[in-house]
Design an enzyme around this catalytic site. Structure first.
Site, PDB file in Angstrom:
ATOM      1  N   LEU A 249     -38.442 -30.606  -5.801  1.00 30.21           N
ATOM      2  CA  LEU A 249     -39.126 -29.312  -5.790  1.00 30.21           C
ATOM      3  C   LEU A 249     -40.343 -29.342  -6.704  1.00 30.21           C
ATOM      4  O   LEU A 249     -41.411 -28.831  -6.348  1.00 30.21           O
ATOM      5  CB  LEU A 249     -38.165 -28.194  -6.220  1.00 30.21           C
ATOM      6  CG  LEU A 249     -38.770 -26.802  -6.165  1.00 30.21           C
ATOM      7  CD1 LEU A 249     -38.905 -26.327  -4.717  1.00 30.21           C
ATOM      8  CD2 LEU A 249     -37.942 -25.794  -6.964  1.00 30.21           C
TER       9      LEU A 249
ATOM     10  N   LYS B 125     -42.147 -31.889  -7.669  1.00 28.25           N
ATOM     11  CA  LYS B 125     -43.239 -32.738  -7.177  1.00 28.25           C
ATOM     12  C   LYS B 125     -43.884 -32.193  -5.899  1.00 28.25           C
ATOM     13  O   LYS B 125     -45.090 -32.283  -5.718  1.00 28.25           O
ATOM     14  CB  LYS B 125     -42.724 -34.160  -6.952  1.00 28.25           C
ATOM     15  CG  LYS B 125     -42.387 -34.869  -8.262  1.00 28.25           C
ATOM     16  CD  LYS B 125     -41.676 -36.184  -8.008  1.00 28.25           C
ATOM     17  CE  LYS B 125     -41.089 -36.733  -9.312  1.00 28.25           C
ATOM     18  NZ  LYS B 125     -40.115 -37.818  -9.040  1.00 28.25           N
TER      19      LYS B 125
ATOM     20  N   ARG C  22     -34.017 -35.372 -17.706  1.00 25.84           N
ATOM     21  CA  ARG C  22     -33.007 -36.154 -18.395  1.00 25.84           C
ATOM     22  C   ARG C  22     -33.530 -37.558 -18.738  1.00 25.84           C
ATOM     23  O   ARG C  22     -33.112 -38.166 -19.683  1.00 25.84           O
ATOM     24  CB  ARG C  22     -31.800 -36.285 -17.459  1.00 25.84           C
ATOM     25  CG  ARG C  22     -30.499 -36.519 -18.168  1.00 25.84           C
ATOM     26  CD  ARG C  22     -29.353 -36.481 -17.161  1.00 25.84           C
ATOM     27  NE  ARG C  22     -29.345 -35.183 -16.455  1.00 25.84           N
ATOM     28  CZ  ARG C  22     -28.363 -34.812 -15.624  1.00 25.84           C
ATOM     29  NH1 ARG C  22     -27.322 -35.606 -15.388  1.00 25.84           N
ATOM     30  NH2 ARG C  22     -28.409 -33.628 -15.018  1.00 25.84           N
TER      31      ARG C  22
ATOM     32  N   LYS D 133     -33.395 -20.268  -6.337  1.00 24.16           N
ATOM     33  CA  LYS D 133     -32.196 -19.901  -5.605  1.00 24.16           C
ATOM     34  C   LYS D 133     -31.378 -21.174  -5.347  1.00 24.16           C
ATOM     35  O   LYS D 133     -31.959 -22.266  -5.384  1.00 24.16           O
ATOM     36  CB  LYS D 133     -32.581 -19.186  -4.314  1.00 24.16           C
ATOM     37  CG  LYS D 133     -33.062 -20.119  -3.204  1.00 24.16           C
ATOM     38  CD  LYS D 133     -32.837 -19.613  -1.815  1.00 24.16           C
ATOM     39  CE  LYS D 133     -32.711 -20.800  -0.973  1.00 24.16           C
ATOM     40  NZ  LYS D 133     -32.075 -21.034   0.144  1.00 24.16           N
TER      41      LYS D 133
ATOM     42  N   HIS E 152     -38.439 -17.840  -2.181  1.00 25.35           N
ATOM     43  CA  HIS E 152     -39.823 -18.247  -1.904  1.00 25.35           C
ATOM     44  C   HIS E 152     -40.358 -17.662  -0.607  1.00 25.35           C
ATOM     45  O   HIS E 152     -41.554 -17.598  -0.400  1.00 25.35           O
ATOM     46  CB  HIS E 152     -39.977 -19.777  -1.922  1.00 25.35           C
ATOM     47  CG  HIS E 152     -39.451 -20.463  -0.723  1.00 25.35           C
ATOM     48  ND1 HIS E 152     -38.145 -20.887  -0.622  1.00 25.35           N
ATOM     49  CD2 HIS E 152     -40.034 -20.780   0.462  1.00 25.35           C
ATOM     50  CE1 HIS E 152     -37.971 -21.445   0.557  1.00 25.35           C
ATOM     51  NE2 HIS E 152     -39.094 -21.395   1.244  1.00 25.35           N
TER      52      HIS E 152
ATOM     53  N   LYS F 273     -44.459 -15.909   1.032  1.00 28.36           N
ATOM     54  CA  LYS F 273     -45.172 -16.328   2.237  1.00 28.36           C
ATOM     55  C   LYS F 273     -46.139 -15.236   2.682  1.00 28.36           C
ATOM     56  O   LYS F 273     -45.811 -14.057   2.676  1.00 28.36           O
ATOM     57  CB  LYS F 273     -44.173 -16.625   3.366  1.00 28.36           C
ATOM     58  CG  LYS F 273     -43.426 -17.927   3.156  1.00 28.36           C
ATOM     59  CD  LYS F 273     -42.537 -18.238   4.353  1.00 28.36           C
ATOM     60  CE  LYS F 273     -41.701 -19.475   4.097  1.00 28.36           C
ATOM     61  NZ  LYS F 273     -42.487 -20.722   4.108  1.00 28.36           N
TER      62      LYS F 273
ATOM     63  N   HIS G 207     -33.265 -15.208   2.465  1.00 27.30           N
ATOM     64  CA  HIS G 207     -34.509 -15.105   3.227  1.00 27.30           C
ATOM     65  C   HIS G 207     -34.435 -14.090   4.366  1.00 27.30           C
ATOM     66  O   HIS G 207     -35.320 -13.258   4.532  1.00 27.30           O
ATOM     67  CB  HIS G 207     -34.882 -16.468   3.830  1.00 27.30           C
ATOM     68  CG  HIS G 207     -35.007 -17.564   2.821  1.00 27.30           C
ATOM     69  ND1 HIS G 207     -35.465 -17.358   1.544  1.00 27.30           N
ATOM     70  CD2 HIS G 207     -34.741 -18.898   2.907  1.00 27.30           C
ATOM     71  CE1 HIS G 207     -35.484 -18.510   0.884  1.00 27.30           C
ATOM     72  NE2 HIS G 207     -35.045 -19.463   1.690  1.00 27.30           N
TER      73      HIS G 207
ATOM     74  N   LYS H 214     -29.450 -24.796  11.779  1.00 31.81           N
ATOM     75  CA  LYS H 214     -30.044 -26.131  11.588  1.00 31.81           C
ATOM     76  C   LYS H 214     -29.876 -26.901  12.897  1.00 31.81           C
ATOM     77  O   LYS H 214     -28.975 -26.621  13.684  1.00 31.81           O
ATOM     78  CB  LYS H 214     -29.274 -26.882  10.496  1.00 31.81           C
ATOM     79  CG  LYS H 214     -29.253 -26.188   9.161  1.00 31.81           C
ATOM     80  CD  LYS H 214     -30.367 -26.718   8.297  1.00 31.81           C
ATOM     81  CE  LYS H 214     -30.364 -26.047   6.929  1.00 31.81           C
ATOM     82  NZ  LYS H 214     -31.719 -25.948   6.375  1.00 31.81           N
TER      83      LYS H 214
END
Lengths: 467, 467
Positions: B16, B18, B43, B147, B177, B181, B239, B338
């Site tokens: 997340l 990066k 870490r 979340k 998130h 949007k 969402h 999915k």
């Protein structure tokens, strides 16, 4: 078996016949099983062969993408030409003889199409009657009259009485070719096939209605006609009022000629000038010399057959109201002009502003539904959205639909639609006498106002709008 | 002078950070005057140099069109890396020492961003508190939590109590998130900046509402998380319910965090299953092996870290209602899955059918307003029109607006919007505890229903929809 049908054109040497009627009949022939026999009539002593030769070039070019060499020849070669002198009864009897030679005249249907100047409507009709060509027990005798139908209520009433002595109202088809345009027919679909619109379609949610028709063209060679007519009678009394009636009418019981025409009539009868003083709601103008698309164009007063002191208007803008419950208080604007900066006809439904004070940085612009009639038919819905990439900024966006793009090449021209309807006896897209009476009645009040000094003539440069 | 602000990321070696957080911070740095100092923590015993080297490649690639070699280097070189072992209090004290060395710690604002698995939210928060890093009289101490926030009402409440002992509700920013949007933010504009919609926005004119989010993706490497979460808690509880609340809420007094959140909360509290029997309004499914875009993909049960007997759902379809005056009786459908045939999130407002019986040859299809959230944001309004070239045939047409096309390249990603808001203390787009409580309460009733035998598991082939 279907009966043989004749389509007899008066004024067959005129522009309208070559540009519109024959191309429409060509398309009807190629698209349908039953197309009529065509008889072209005119004053000139042509043979059928002369007429066909004379007609080939213009018809071919106006057919545009529908042109097919072989089909065009086949179509034109089937036309018969008959000389008719409007004032010469003998020529009408010759027409009858011609028809009788080939048929039992009681067994054929006949549609007369008067593509002539309106001053000949009566003569032609009376002479047809006297030749025994307007009555039949078994067969159809219809007459289609081009606009303009009259120049005032009085004049139109006289004309109508005369024609009514020849043809019954049922058989009189008064053309307003705007009604044949796809987007005008589409208004009924937009209004009644979408249940989101009906709840919004009233004074409660609509701020104003605009009916707009602008042209860059001047009056061309029509000076003689236009001097009598002017913008008011040339466009407002017919096309613009017809557009308004489709937008403003109550939902009809059914979508058919009877119910649609009854509802449209109510709209015409409800039209009033918005304010008490005509000068507060009427603007008129006349173009002076100017430029259109970089080309110099003359003043209206310098056009062919136009008086140097002409006070004929080439621009009219009206503010009306409809005196009924649905539209009480909603202004209706009609704008029409020649030699405007652009060409286009459209209807704008301006919705009310939001009561969203304080919601956004700036008050959003009101929603607008635009029905574009020409040049490219379509629907444009202006709504507001968030401007992409900003935090709280509103941007008006356009939800677009291009009707003309839907099925390009397959959209019939207005005349094709209307001629087809006249062949089939479908009257929904023609103007009934009661409608005409109501539109002339209202138009007369504006003509009267023009005669006073109160409505100043705004002289505007061609290519600009009057101030 | 504006205060110095630190943005401290926990979980800085994760995907997340990066893919989303650093690209968002890069854009904020390039677009605004005030961007925070970034401290990445993790870490691993990296030096700052190690971290930057490690990060350069992924950040550059996720920046896509925003990538600029020089700016990216400048941005990354300004990042500091600090080793944090969540359970090791000493490492938190080291963090404090690091901050104190450069600043009077009372004078700096700090935003903590917990991009960690949720089981570390408490530990990190408590250790920050014990290190004296969570309280300041003069300066900001905010914490942003990714979340999921909890797994049930009970579990979320416990978590919230614990965090509340460290940060006040005012300083807790719970990320959903989706709220960042563009098209979700646009819902407020569409609804309230267009006065044509409000009169239509109720049971009187709307037949049903659908909230849809489908993905061709499977669960990837997230099997461990997903086994606990499932489709219901991964997407629906957050969402999809957030989307619904924006669509269904009453017009707020003002468009600000306080009033919007109050109205959304009312929606969440009004959610009920549509029917008495949960089995009549809940469908669940799990994907089996299949094909996506011609490529074979494994069954859910064969994914990494997933039990071979897993009864976790990868598809949920719900039929809800909102127990309030505006929406009484209107079904709300939520679908998420999915390994669906396509990827896309959208909201469909299905308007009622016309009462135009007998007007047209066929009954027109109902109007639909589609708000497309992703992949390409936009608005699609399905209305009916006349089919060009036909006499009386209706065709559904789409009035389209592509939001993504408006200003391509300038639309900030959700994370950029949300991080910017967190820096500025703007809470409108974050989820308040009361909202979470209400969504978990309702979600729990569905989780409970899953535990009974009544809601059968529909096994569907990847690339298809459950029957």
């Amino acid at each position: 078996m279907k009966k043989k049908m004749y389509f007899i054109i008066f004024g067959a040497n005129g522009d309208l016949t070559k540009r519109k009627l024959l191309p429409a009949l060509y398309n009807i022939k190629n698209k349908t099983q039953n197309s009529p026999e065509i008889i072209a009539t005119g004053r000139r002593a042509y043979t059928t062969k002369d007429y066909i030769n004379e007609t080939k070039e213009p018809v071919s070019s106006f057919l545009k993408q529908d042109y097919d060499k072989e089909k065009t020849e086949e179509f034109l070669n089937a036309i018969e030409y008959q000389r008719i002198e409007f004032n010469d009864k003998e020529t009408f009897i010759s027409l009858k003889d011609f028809l009788s030679k080939q048929n039992n005249i009681e067994d054929i249907d006949i549609i007369y199409y008067l593509a002539t100047a309106p001053e000949f409507f009566e003569t032609v009709s009376q002479n047809l009657r006297e030749a025994g060509l307007t009555e039949s027990k078994n067969s159809v005798r219809r007459a289609v009259f081009e606009k303009p139908f009259g120049r005032s209520l009085e004049n139109a009433s006289k004309l109508n009485s005369s024609l009514s002595s020849v043809f019954s109202e049922k058989n009189i088809y008064r053309i307003d070719h705007y009604l044949g345009k796809e987007m005008l027919q589409n208004i009924l679909f937009i209004r009644f096939a979408n249940c989101i619109f009906e709840p919004l379609w009233s004074k409660n949610h609509i701020e104003s209605i605009e009916i707009i028709s602008e042209e860059t063209q001047g009056i061309g060679t029509r000076g003689g006609y236009y001097e009598e007519s002017g913008a008011l009678k040339d466009m407002i009394q017919n096309h613009l009022m017809q557009m308004l009636s489709l937008i403003a009418m109550e939902p009809p019981e059914k979508i058919n000629a009877e119910h649609i025409k009854a509802e449209k009539l109510k709209v015409f009868k409800s039209m009033k000038l918005y304010d008490k003083n005509p000068e507060d709601c009427i603007i008129r103008g006349q173009y002076t010399a100017g430029e259109i698309n970089g080309k110099k164009v003359p003043a209206y007063r310098d056009e062919e057959k136009v008086s140097k002191e002409s006070m004929t208007e080439t621009y009219v803008s009206l503010k009306l109201r409809l005196d009924n419950d649905r539209w009480q208080g909603v202004p209706v604007y009609m704008h029409h002009g020649k030699r405007m900066p652009r060409t286009g006809s459209e209807i704008r439904i301006n919705f009310k502003s939001c009561s969203c004070e304080g919601y956004f940085e700036k008050m959003p612009q009101p929603n607008i539904l635009i029905i574009k009639v020409q040049p490219d038919g379509g629907i444009y819905f202006r709504i507001n959205a968030k401007e992409a990439g900003t935090e709280n900024s509103i941007i008006p966006i356009s939800l677009d639909y291009c009707h003309a793009c839907q099925n390009i090449g397959n959209i019939p021209e207005a005349y094709e639609v209307l001629i087809k309807d006249s062949l089939e006896g479908e009257k929904m897209l023609f103007t009934g006498w009661e409608e005409l009476k109501a539109t002339w009645q209202f138009t007369d009040t504006i003509s009267e106002a023009f005669k006073t000094d109160k409505i100043k003539m705004n002289f505007y440069k061609a290519g600009t709008k009057p101030e």
